[in-house]
Design a protein around this motif. Sequence first.
Motif, PDB file in Angstrom:
ATOM      1  N   LYS A  48       0.932  -1.396   0.033  1.00  0.00           N
ATOM      2  CA  LYS A  48      -0.053  -0.010  -0.150  1.00  0.00           C
ATOM      3  C   LYS A  48       0.905   1.223  -0.222  1.00  0.00           C
ATOM      4  CE  LYS A  48      -4.147  -1.718   0.287  1.00  0.00           C
ATOM      5  NZ  LYS A  48      -5.215  -1.758  -0.892  1.00  0.00           N
ATOM      6  N   GLU A  49       2.111   1.331   0.603  1.00  0.00           N
ATOM      7  CA  GLU A  49       2.994   2.310   0.475  1.00  0.00           C
ATOM      8  C   GLU A  49       3.360   2.820  -0.660  1.00  0.00           C
ATOM      9  OE1 GLU A  49       4.999  -0.848   2.509  1.00  0.00           O
ATOM     10  OE2 GLU A  49       3.070  -0.259   2.929  1.00  0.00           O
ATOM     11  N   PHE A  50       3.049   1.994  -1.835  1.00  0.00           N
ATOM     12  CA  PHE A  50       3.522   2.593  -3.197  1.00  0.00           C
ATOM     13  C   PHE A  50       2.358   3.058  -3.925  1.00  0.00           C
ATOM     14  CE2 PHE A  50       6.370  -1.430  -3.008  1.00  0.00           C
ATOM     15  CZ  PHE A  50       7.457  -0.825  -2.817  1.00  0.00           C
ATOM     16  N   ASP A  51       1.182   3.211  -3.248  1.00  0.00           N
ATOM     17  CA  ASP A  51       0.047   4.169  -3.650  1.00  0.00           C
ATOM     18  C   ASP A  51       0.373   5.575  -3.501  1.00  0.00           C
ATOM     19  OD1 ASP A  51      -0.715   1.527  -4.368  1.00  0.00           O
ATOM     20  OD2 ASP A  51      -2.366   1.540  -2.849  1.00  0.00           O
ATOM     21  N   GLU A  52       1.210   6.147  -4.332  1.00  0.00           N
ATOM     22  CA  GLU A  52       1.475   7.530  -4.000  1.00  0.00           C
ATOM     23  C   GLU A  52       0.467   8.591  -4.403  1.00  0.00           C
ATOM     24  OE1 GLU A  52       5.409   8.285  -5.626  1.00  0.00           O
ATOM     25  OE2 GLU A  52       6.230   6.712  -4.217  1.00  0.00           O
ATOM     26  N   ASP A  53      -0.181   8.279  -5.495  1.00  0.00           N
ATOM     27  CA  ASP A  53      -1.275   9.085  -5.899  1.00  0.00           C
ATOM     28  C   ASP A  53      -2.389   8.081  -6.494  1.00  0.00           C
ATOM     29  OD1 ASP A  53      -0.712   8.188  -8.638  1.00  0.00           O
ATOM     30  OD2 ASP A  53       0.753   9.941  -8.841  1.00  0.00           O
ATOM     31  N   ASP A  92      -0.991   5.673  -9.459  1.00  0.00           N
ATOM     32  CA  ASP A  92      -0.658   4.593  -9.008  1.00  0.00           C
ATOM     33  C   ASP A  92      -1.584   3.415  -8.176  1.00  0.00           C
ATOM     34  OD1 ASP A  92       1.635   5.346  -9.668  1.00  0.00           O
ATOM     35  OD2 ASP A  92       2.405   6.222  -7.751  1.00  0.00           O
ATOM     36  N   ARG A  93      -2.520   3.993  -7.607  1.00  0.00           N
ATOM     37  CA  ARG A  93      -3.388   3.182  -6.664  1.00  0.00           C
ATOM     38  C   ARG A  93      -4.142   2.258  -7.722  1.00  0.00           C
ATOM     39  NH1 ARG A  93      -4.546   6.312  -3.049  1.00  0.00           N
ATOM     40  NH2 ARG A  93      -6.080   7.613  -4.092  1.00  0.00           N
ATOM     41  N   ASN A 120      -1.929  -0.406  -9.297  1.00  0.00           N
ATOM     42  CA  ASN A 120      -1.616  -1.229  -8.234  1.00  0.00           C
ATOM     43  C   ASN A 120      -2.860  -2.208  -7.756  1.00  0.00           C
ATOM     44  OD1 ASN A 120       1.046  -0.471  -8.203  1.00  0.00           O
ATOM     45  ND2 ASN A 120       0.908   0.960  -6.438  1.00  0.00           N
TER      46      ASN A 120
END
Length: 103
Positions: free
Chosen positions: A55-60, A63-64, A67
């Motif tokens: 979940k920390e890779f969902d910057e915007d 990205d969400r 992902n």
Amino acid sequence: LRPLDVEFMRRLSKVVNIVPVIAKADTLTLEERDSFKQTIREELRANGIDVYPQKEFDEDAEDRMINDKIREMIPFAVVGSDQEYQVNGKRLLGRKTKWGTIE
């Protein structure tokens, strides 16, 4: 998942990205594969095992969205081969079964 698999992935997920894979997925029917994938997802979630992408890779929002599509496919179902076959005039890696060639 066996208890050993769960413990191993729980510890390993703190150090590296975990990417769950179902090997030789062509040996399962579509229903078996989908059921197996759902079972694995539930066990990973129940045991607190983080898999890639975290979940920390969902910057915007974009990205969400990307992902989330990847998360829906986890665990990935793969078919491996080192044999080449000619199919429709193309050479491809795959596995030959009595029903056809799996790419």
